[in-house]
Design a protein around this motif. Structure first.
Motif, PDB file in Angstrom:
ATOM      1  N   LEU A 137      -2.522   6.284   0.908  1.00  0.00           N
ATOM      2  CA  LEU A 137      -2.165   5.279  -0.089  1.00  0.00           C
ATOM      3  C   LEU A 137      -0.975   5.694  -0.944  1.00  0.00           C
ATOM      4  O   LEU A 137      -0.254   4.834  -1.464  1.00  0.00           O
ATOM      5  N   THR A 138      -0.743   6.993  -1.094  1.00  0.00           N
ATOM      6  CA  THR A 138       0.357   7.487  -1.917  1.00  0.00           C
ATOM      7  C   THR A 138       1.586   7.877  -1.099  1.00  0.00           C
ATOM      8  O   THR A 138       2.586   8.323  -1.667  1.00  0.00           O
ATOM      9  N   ASP A 139       1.520   7.709   0.213  1.00  0.00           N
ATOM     10  CA  ASP A 139       2.624   8.048   1.111  1.00  0.00           C
ATOM     11  C   ASP A 139       3.463   6.788   1.360  1.00  0.00           C
ATOM     12  O   ASP A 139       2.949   5.802   1.884  1.00  0.00           O
ATOM     13  N   PRO A 140       4.754   6.791   0.986  1.00  0.00           N
ATOM     14  CA  PRO A 140       5.593   5.599   1.186  1.00  0.00           C
ATOM     15  C   PRO A 140       5.600   5.106   2.624  1.00  0.00           C
ATOM     16  O   PRO A 140       5.659   3.886   2.869  1.00  0.00           O
ATOM     17  N   ARG A 141       5.538   6.018   3.597  1.00  0.00           N
ATOM     18  CA  ARG A 141       5.530   5.587   4.998  1.00  0.00           C
ATOM     19  C   ARG A 141       4.238   4.847   5.326  1.00  0.00           C
ATOM     20  O   ARG A 141       4.250   3.853   6.054  1.00  0.00           O
ATOM     21  N   TRP A 142       3.126   5.322   4.796  1.00  0.00           N
ATOM     22  CA  TRP A 142       1.852   4.647   5.022  1.00  0.00           C
ATOM     23  C   TRP A 142       1.781   3.340   4.243  1.00  0.00           C
ATOM     24  O   TRP A 142       1.192   2.359   4.715  1.00  0.00           O
ATOM     25  N   GLN A 143       2.365   3.293   3.069  1.00  0.00           N
ATOM     26  CA  GLN A 143       2.422   2.043   2.321  1.00  0.00           C
ATOM     27  C   GLN A 143       3.150   0.979   3.137  1.00  0.00           C
ATOM     28  O   GLN A 143       2.746  -0.187   3.148  1.00  0.00           O
ATOM     29  N   GLN A 144       4.203   1.392   3.815  1.00  0.00           N
ATOM     30  CA  GLN A 144       4.926   0.460   4.672  1.00  0.00           C
ATOM     31  C   GLN A 144       4.055   0.007   5.839  1.00  0.00           C
ATOM     32  O   GLN A 144       4.034  -1.176   6.199  1.00  0.00           O
ATOM     33  N   ARG A 145       3.319   0.930   6.427  1.00  0.00           N
ATOM     34  CA  ARG A 145       2.432   0.585   7.534  1.00  0.00           C
ATOM     35  C   ARG A 145       1.346  -0.390   7.081  1.00  0.00           C
ATOM     36  O   ARG A 145       1.016  -1.347   7.797  1.00  0.00           O
ATOM     37  N   LEU A 146       0.807  -0.156   5.897  1.00  0.00           N
ATOM     38  CA  LEU A 146      -0.220  -1.048   5.378  1.00  0.00           C
ATOM     39  C   LEU A 146       0.356  -2.436   5.104  1.00  0.00           C
ATOM     40  O   LEU A 146      -0.279  -3.454   5.408  1.00  0.00           O
ATOM     41  N   ALA A 147       1.550  -2.486   4.544  1.00  0.00           N
ATOM     42  CA  ALA A 147       2.192  -3.769   4.285  1.00  0.00           C
ATOM     43  C   ALA A 147       2.430  -4.524   5.589  1.00  0.00           C
ATOM     44  O   ALA A 147       2.211  -5.741   5.676  1.00  0.00           O
ATOM     45  N   GLU A 148       2.860  -3.818   6.612  1.00  0.00           N
ATOM     46  CA  GLU A 148       3.117  -4.463   7.900  1.00  0.00           C
ATOM     47  C   GLU A 148       1.820  -4.925   8.551  1.00  0.00           C
ATOM     48  O   GLU A 148       1.786  -5.967   9.217  1.00  0.00           O
ATOM     49  N   ALA A 149       0.748  -4.170   8.364  1.00  0.00           N
ATOM     50  CA  ALA A 149      -0.547  -4.574   8.909  1.00  0.00           C
ATOM     51  C   ALA A 149      -1.044  -5.846   8.219  1.00  0.00           C
ATOM     52  O   ALA A 149      -1.534  -6.775   8.877  1.00  0.00           O
ATOM     53  N   VAL A 150      -0.924  -5.911   6.896  1.00  0.00           N
ATOM     54  CA  VAL A 150      -1.325  -7.106   6.165  1.00  0.00           C
ATOM     55  C   VAL A 150      -0.465  -8.295   6.602  1.00  0.00           C
ATOM     56  O   VAL A 150      -0.972  -9.406   6.811  1.00  0.00           O
ATOM     57  N   ALA A 151       0.822  -8.077   6.751  1.00  0.00           N
ATOM     58  CA  ALA A 151       1.713  -9.147   7.210  1.00  0.00           C
ATOM     59  C   ALA A 151       1.315  -9.633   8.596  1.00  0.00           C
ATOM     60  O   ALA A 151       1.349 -10.838   8.880  1.00  0.00           O
ATOM     61  N   ALA A 152       0.931  -8.708   9.473  1.00  0.00           N
ATOM     62  CA  ALA A 152       0.515  -9.091  10.822  1.00  0.00           C
ATOM     63  C   ALA A 152      -0.736  -9.961  10.772  1.00  0.00           C
ATOM     64  O   ALA A 152      -0.859 -10.940  11.526  1.00  0.00           O
ATOM     65  N   GLY A 153      -1.688  -9.619   9.889  1.00  0.00           N
ATOM     66  CA  GLY A 153      -2.888 -10.428   9.751  1.00  0.00           C
ATOM     67  C   GLY A 153      -2.578 -11.816   9.224  1.00  0.00           C
ATOM     68  O   GLY A 153      -3.136 -12.812   9.695  1.00  0.00           O
ATOM     69  N   ILE A 154      -1.687 -11.902   8.247  1.00  0.00           N
ATOM     70  CA  ILE A 154      -1.279 -13.200   7.705  1.00  0.00           C
ATOM     71  C   ILE A 154      -0.599 -14.031   8.776  1.00  0.00           C
ATOM     72  O   ILE A 154      -0.865 -15.232   8.939  1.00  0.00           O
ATOM     73  N   ARG A 155       0.287 -13.401   9.523  1.00  0.00           N
ATOM     74  CA  ARG A 155       1.021 -14.112  10.576  1.00  0.00           C
ATOM     75  C   ARG A 155       0.060 -14.660  11.634  1.00  0.00           C
ATOM     76  O   ARG A 155       0.186 -15.806  12.071  1.00  0.00           O
ATOM     77  N   GLN A 156      -0.920 -13.846  12.021  1.00  0.00           N
ATOM     78  CA  GLN A 156      -1.891 -14.299  13.011  1.00  0.00           C
ATOM     79  C   GLN A 156      -2.696 -15.490  12.477  1.00  0.00           C
ATOM     80  O   GLN A 156      -2.980 -16.451  13.204  1.00  0.00           O
ATOM     81  N   TYR A 157      -3.055 -15.429  11.209  1.00  0.00           N
ATOM     82  CA  TYR A 157      -3.791 -16.543  10.604  1.00  0.00           C
ATOM     83  C   TYR A 157      -2.956 -17.819  10.615  1.00  0.00           C
ATOM     84  O   TYR A 157      -3.461 -18.900  10.944  1.00  0.00           O
ATOM     85  N   LEU A 158      -1.685 -17.711  10.231  1.00  0.00           N
ATOM     86  CA  LEU A 158      -0.829 -18.894  10.174  1.00  0.00           C
ATOM     87  C   LEU A 158      -0.671 -19.525  11.559  1.00  0.00           C
ATOM     88  O   LEU A 158      -0.650 -20.757  11.696  1.00  0.00           O
ATOM     89  N   TRP A 159      -0.570 -18.697  12.569  1.00  0.00           N
ATOM     90  CA  TRP A 159      -0.459 -19.223  13.931  1.00  0.00           C
ATOM     91  C   TRP A 159      -1.740 -19.911  14.362  1.00  0.00           C
ATOM     92  O   TRP A 159      -1.713 -20.927  15.056  1.00  0.00           O
ATOM     93  N   THR A 160      -2.849 -19.357  13.968  1.00  0.00           N
ATOM     94  CA  THR A 160      -4.138 -19.903  14.399  1.00  0.00           C
ATOM     95  C   THR A 160      -4.546 -21.130  13.602  1.00  0.00           C
ATOM     96  O   THR A 160      -4.963 -22.159  14.161  1.00  0.00           O
ATOM     97  N   ALA A 161      -4.379 -21.048  12.273  1.00  0.00           N
ATOM     98  CA  ALA A 161      -4.826 -22.146  11.403  1.00  0.00           C
ATOM     99  C   ALA A 161      -3.789 -23.250  11.273  1.00  0.00           C
ATOM    100  O   ALA A 161      -4.126 -24.363  10.874  1.00  0.00           O
ATOM    101  N   GLY A 162      -2.515 -22.923  11.605  1.00  0.00           N
ATOM    102  CA  GLY A 162      -1.462 -23.912  11.422  1.00  0.00           C
ATOM    103  C   GLY A 162      -1.354 -24.900  12.542  1.00  0.00           C
ATOM    104  O   GLY A 162      -0.724 -25.928  12.422  1.00  0.00           O
TER     105      GLY A 162
END
Length: 237
Positions: free
Chosen positions: A212-237
């Motif tokens: 959580l305190t590693d900038p590289r991991w923060q980026q990975r977490l942000a990208e993972a959350v973005a991937a989940g949002i993107r998948q939802y938009l494709w499915t629900a949209g």
């Protein structure tokens, strides 16, 4: 509703969009989501409100000098940049270390915490938001507690969004957690749009805290959350 904070956040978010997204250091493990190309087919129109939990006088969970509010904001800014780079409209409700309760002049409660929460909820009505993703960091008295957890409303679209987010974060952590209904949470009870609370990991866990305190991991977490949002938009949209 005081719109000054919203206008300031929108202006700051525009400046953020011009900043280059952070890159992993040479030789560091790449996130699967970082190699995902932009889709050629346009995503459904959506406005994602990114709620960076806590802020200002409210530091959230803490371990020594490590504060939840700082981690939430760092990941939120990265998530904003990732979503915008993929053509998904997004808004940050805070871009610095301040309490949203300070901008709430309309709620009569003397409770700072109540004003903070109502300000966060109110923004979902004031702007064209289609979903809310609230970023937080977990804490437990058990050092063995670890991994991400997504809490959702008792509503189908929220549960679907939570499932995609949980799956994306599980892949990063190598965990098998399932999302849960967040019954006692103010935002999940009162926001009238699909909303989730994303607990990015446990600050009380040494292994999670290192991530959580590693900038590289923060980026990975942000990208993972973005991937989940993107998948939802494709499915629900």
């Amino acid at each position: 509703m005081n719109t000054k904070a919203l206008l300031c956040a929108a202006a700051a978010a525009t400046l953020l969009a011009a900043a280059p997204a952070p890159r992993a250091a040479a030789g560091s493990p790449a996130s699967p989501a970082s190699d995902t190309p932009r889709y050629e087919r346009a995503l459904p129109t959506a406005e994602v409100l990114i709620d960076a939990g806590h802020g200002g006088i409210d530091g959230g969970a803490h371990y020594g000098s490590v504060l939840e509010k700082d981690i939430n904001l760092q990941v939120a800014k990265r998530l904003y940049l990732v979503l915008r780079s993929q053509g998904i409209p997004a808004v940050l409700n805070r871009t610095g270390d301040y309490a949203l309760s300070d901008e709430n002049r309309w709620h009569p409660s003397r409770s700072r915490h109540q004003r903070d929460l109502s300000q966060r909820r109110g923004l979902t009505d004031e702007i064209a938001v289609q979903l809310l993703v609230s970023l937080h960091v977990n804490w437990s008295r058990r050092p063995s507690a670890s991994g991400p957890l997504v809490l959702h409303q008792e509503e189908g679209r929220s549960a679907l969004l939570a499932a995609f987010l949980q799956d994306a974060l599980n892949r990063e952590y190598g965990s098998r957690r399932l999302p849960k209904v967040g019954k006692p949470y103010y935002l999940l009870n009162l926001v009238k749009r699909p909303a989730v609370i994303v607990e990015l990991g446990f600050l009380s866990s040494p292994a999670d805290r290192a991530k959580l305190t590693d900038p590289r991991w923060q980026q990975r977490l942000a990208e993972a959350v973005a991937a989940g949002i993107r998948q939802y938009l494709w499915t629900a949209g």
